[in-house]
Design a protein around this motif. Structure first.
Motif, PDB file in Angstrom:
ATOM      1  N   PRO A 309       1.070  -1.018  -0.105  1.00 39.54           N
ATOM      2  CA  PRO A 309      -0.220   0.172  -0.118  1.00 39.54           C
ATOM      3  C   PRO A 309       0.505   1.035  -0.346  1.00 39.54           C
ATOM      4  O   PRO A 309       1.933   1.209   0.870  1.00 39.54           O
ATOM      5  CB  PRO A 309      -0.498  -0.357   0.769  1.00 39.54           C
ATOM      6  CG  PRO A 309      -0.812  -1.286   1.706  1.00 39.54           C
ATOM      7  CD  PRO A 309       1.042  -2.000   1.564  1.00 39.54           C
ATOM      8  N   GLN A 312       3.851   2.245   2.699  1.00 40.00           N
ATOM      9  CA  GLN A 312       4.335   1.450   2.720  1.00 40.00           C
ATOM     10  C   GLN A 312       5.441   0.549   2.988  1.00 40.00           C
ATOM     11  O   GLN A 312       5.351   0.518   1.218  1.00 40.00           O
ATOM     12  CB  GLN A 312       3.045   0.265   3.729  1.00 40.00           C
ATOM     13  CG  GLN A 312       2.054   1.093   4.513  1.00 40.00           C
ATOM     14  CD  GLN A 312       0.827  -0.114   4.496  1.00 40.00           C
ATOM     15  OE1 GLN A 312       1.323  -1.187   5.387  1.00 40.00           O
ATOM     16  NE2 GLN A 312      -0.850   0.370   5.298  1.00 40.00           N
ATOM     17  N   SER A 378      -8.332  -5.414   3.890  1.00 40.41           N
ATOM     18  CA  SER A 378      -7.119  -5.012   5.099  1.00 40.41           C
ATOM     19  C   SER A 378      -5.734  -5.668   5.280  1.00 40.41           C
ATOM     20  O   SER A 378      -5.265  -6.786   4.461  1.00 40.41           O
ATOM     21  CB  SER A 378      -7.927  -5.484   6.342  1.00 40.41           C
ATOM     22  OG  SER A 378      -6.674  -5.285   7.644  1.00 40.41           O
ATOM     23  N   THR A 382      -4.855  -1.008   6.962  1.00 41.48           N
ATOM     24  CA  THR A 382      -5.898   0.492   6.318  1.00 41.48           C
ATOM     25  C   THR A 382      -6.028  -0.696   4.999  1.00 41.48           C
ATOM     26  O   THR A 382      -5.743  -2.146   5.159  1.00 41.48           O
ATOM     27  CB  THR A 382      -4.595   1.066   5.096  1.00 41.48           C
ATOM     28  OG1 THR A 382      -4.983   2.223   4.511  1.00 41.48           O
ATOM     29  CG2 THR A 382      -3.798   0.356   3.620  1.00 41.48           C
ATOM     30  N   THR A 383      -7.475  -0.794   4.135  1.00 40.77           N
ATOM     31  CA  THR A 383      -8.224  -1.194   3.503  1.00 40.77           C
ATOM     32  C   THR A 383      -8.252  -0.630   2.259  1.00 40.77           C
ATOM     33  O   THR A 383      -7.423   0.087   1.534  1.00 40.77           O
ATOM     34  CB  THR A 383      -9.749  -1.569   3.985  1.00 40.77           C
ATOM     35  OG1 THR A 383      -9.682   0.219   4.173  1.00 40.77           O
ATOM     36  CG2 THR A 383      -9.865  -1.531   5.585  1.00 40.77           C
ATOM     37  N   ARG A 384      -8.643  -1.923   1.321  1.00 41.86           N
ATOM     38  CA  ARG A 384      -8.173  -1.256  -0.487  1.00 41.86           C
ATOM     39  C   ARG A 384      -9.872  -2.358  -0.836  1.00 41.86           C
ATOM     40  O   ARG A 384      -9.955  -2.984  -0.166  1.00 41.86           O
ATOM     41  CB  ARG A 384      -7.424  -2.008  -1.001  1.00 41.86           C
ATOM     42  CG  ARG A 384      -5.976  -1.364  -0.344  1.00 41.86           C
ATOM     43  CD  ARG A 384      -5.777  -0.076  -1.451  1.00 41.86           C
ATOM     44  NE  ARG A 384      -5.027   0.585  -1.104  1.00 41.86           N
ATOM     45  CZ  ARG A 384      -4.218   1.538   0.010  1.00 41.86           C
ATOM     46  NH1 ARG A 384      -5.500   1.581   0.926  1.00 41.86           N
ATOM     47  NH2 ARG A 384      -3.437   2.717  -0.012  1.00 41.86           N
TER      48      ARG A 384
END
Length: 420
Positions: A309, A312, A378, A382-384
């Motif tokens: 991400p 990161q 997850s 963070t999420t996508r």
């Protein structure tokens, strides 16, 4: 007896002497592109081997195919030349053969550390076709967009469905991808949305690299199609799902696909993959006679996708699948492509389409993994649902042999924001 190289190869390496995948590279000191094969952490410069007269078989002795900026001429020579090259290279690199092992000067010229080379597109791609060969992917997409009653159109079970892609936007692994702009579905009675894609996705694919082509009007028999396929590469056919959903009726993919397709730099030959051949799934109903194979096979290639991400450093594995899940084989794809007389040429690419398995953790794109954004993933705090700017997507693929791996390296790309 296990074949060993004098070149040190780590047990986890994708590139032992059993593999020897082909690519094209250049160096900082010599910017001329030329073919090479991967062995451990090195690239063997095939132009140096050719100049030394070490390709001395009947097919390659007088050929300049390894003094080219791409592999197309070598691909066009066909399977006898490919087998001759493989036998020669495995002998030269074996632990027992002194010709290269004991010649320090030649070894220094021919074996280059991978960290010192830049990998390039290995082939000049004249045409690119993308198939839709995974039953699991076809079913999931059908449920998402049309509902569960009849998710797969009846023709899909009779014909390897495909569309003609854009060869000019195929790029090598490591190339950044700019988020595309386009139109999306209108809301209520408003005009269509226009702007940066809101549903940018990856597609976990592999692609067959065409060797000798066929003459216009002369189809390739499905049982001879294997001799027209040099090998396989990893491929990410990036997709803008919102653009695609608005445009694909009635003529299919266009701007939602043509903005970028990433391929891995190493072509793994079918000869290297032969020990990992597996039976293809049973096809029901039985295909029409021109698609019936005497031996219908896939390959047991484990493939996975990771996302780093934006902001990161850690890679998060989001899916694991396998090439063997494909319903339509690469030989059926090639034979069907030519049945109308279409002529293929050396260096053409035939993408498999998204390689999805039967389980949710084996789905091959975010459209399926998040069920069109309804189930966010997850990723370490963070999420996508779909890709965001700065995200990097990494594909890998590998076959597990007895004490060695046959791997493809990696296929990666990072998303850049749309231009203002």
């Amino acid at each position: 007896m296990v074949l060993k190289s004098f070149v040190e190869v780590h047990p986890d390496s994708h590139f032992p002497i059993q593999n020897l995948p082909y690519g094209v590279f250049k160096t900082e000191s010599d910017s001329v592109p030329r073919p090479g094969v991967a062995i451990g952490d090195y690239v063997l410069d095939l132009s140096v081997i050719a100049l030394a007269g070490l390709f001395d078989g009947p097919y390659l002795r007088n050929s300049d195919c390894f003094n080219q900026p791409n592999l197309n001429k070598f691909l066009g020579l066909g399977r006898p030349a490919w087998k001759e090259a493989r036998v020669t290279l495995q002998k030269l690199l074996s632990a027992k053969e002194p010709i290269l092992r004991d010649n320090a000067s030649l070894r220094q010229k021919a074996l280059l550390p991978m960290g010192n080379v830049q990998m390039l597109l290995p082939i000049a791609i004249g045409d690119y076709t993308d198939f839709f060969a995974s039953k699991h992917h076809a079913k999931n997409c059908g449920i998402i967009f049309r509902g569960p009653e009849n998710p797969i159109n009846p023709n899909w079970f009779h014909i390897p469905i495909a569309y003609h892609g854009r060869a000019s936007s195929i790029v090598i692994s490591g190339t950044d991808i700019v988020r595309p702009r386009g139109q999306g579905h209108p809301a209520a009675n408003s005009l269509p949305y226009f702007g940066p894609s809101r549903k940018l996705d990856f597609e976990l694919e592999m692609a067959a690299v065409v060797g000798p082509g066929n003459e216009l009007g002369n189809p390739v028999d499905v049982n001879e199609a294997v001799d027209h396929i040099f090998g396989l590469i990893l491929m990410n056919d990036w997709s803008a799902r919102d653009i695609q959903a608005w445009e694909y009726v009635p003529l299919g993919p266009f701007l939602g696909k043509s903005f970028g397709t990433t391929i891995s730099p190493w072509i793994v030959t079918l000869d290297a993959l032969e020990p990992f051949a597996s039976d293809a799934p049973e096809q029901n109903p039985r295909p029409l006679p021109y698609l019936v194979e005497k031996e219908s096979k896939n390959y047991d290639i484990s493939v996975q996708v990771s996302i780093i991400p934006d902001g990161q450093e850690h890679e998060y594995i989001v899916t694991r699948s396998n090439f063997k899940h494909l319903y339509w084989t690469i030989t059926q794809q090639l034979a069907h492509h030519t049945i109308n007389g279409c002529n293929l040429r050396p260096g053409d690419l035939l993408g498999t389409g998204t390689i999805s398995g039967p389980e949710p953790e084996s789905y091959g794109c975010l459209l399926e993994l998040t069920w069109n954004g309804q189930k966010p993933l997850s990723l370490g705090g963070t999420t996508r649902t779909f890709l965001e700017d700065g995200d990097e997507v990494i594909f890998t693929g590998c076959c597990k042999g007895d004490g060695y791996n046959i791997g493809f390296g990696k296929c990666s790309g990072r998303i850049l924001p749309s231009p203002p």
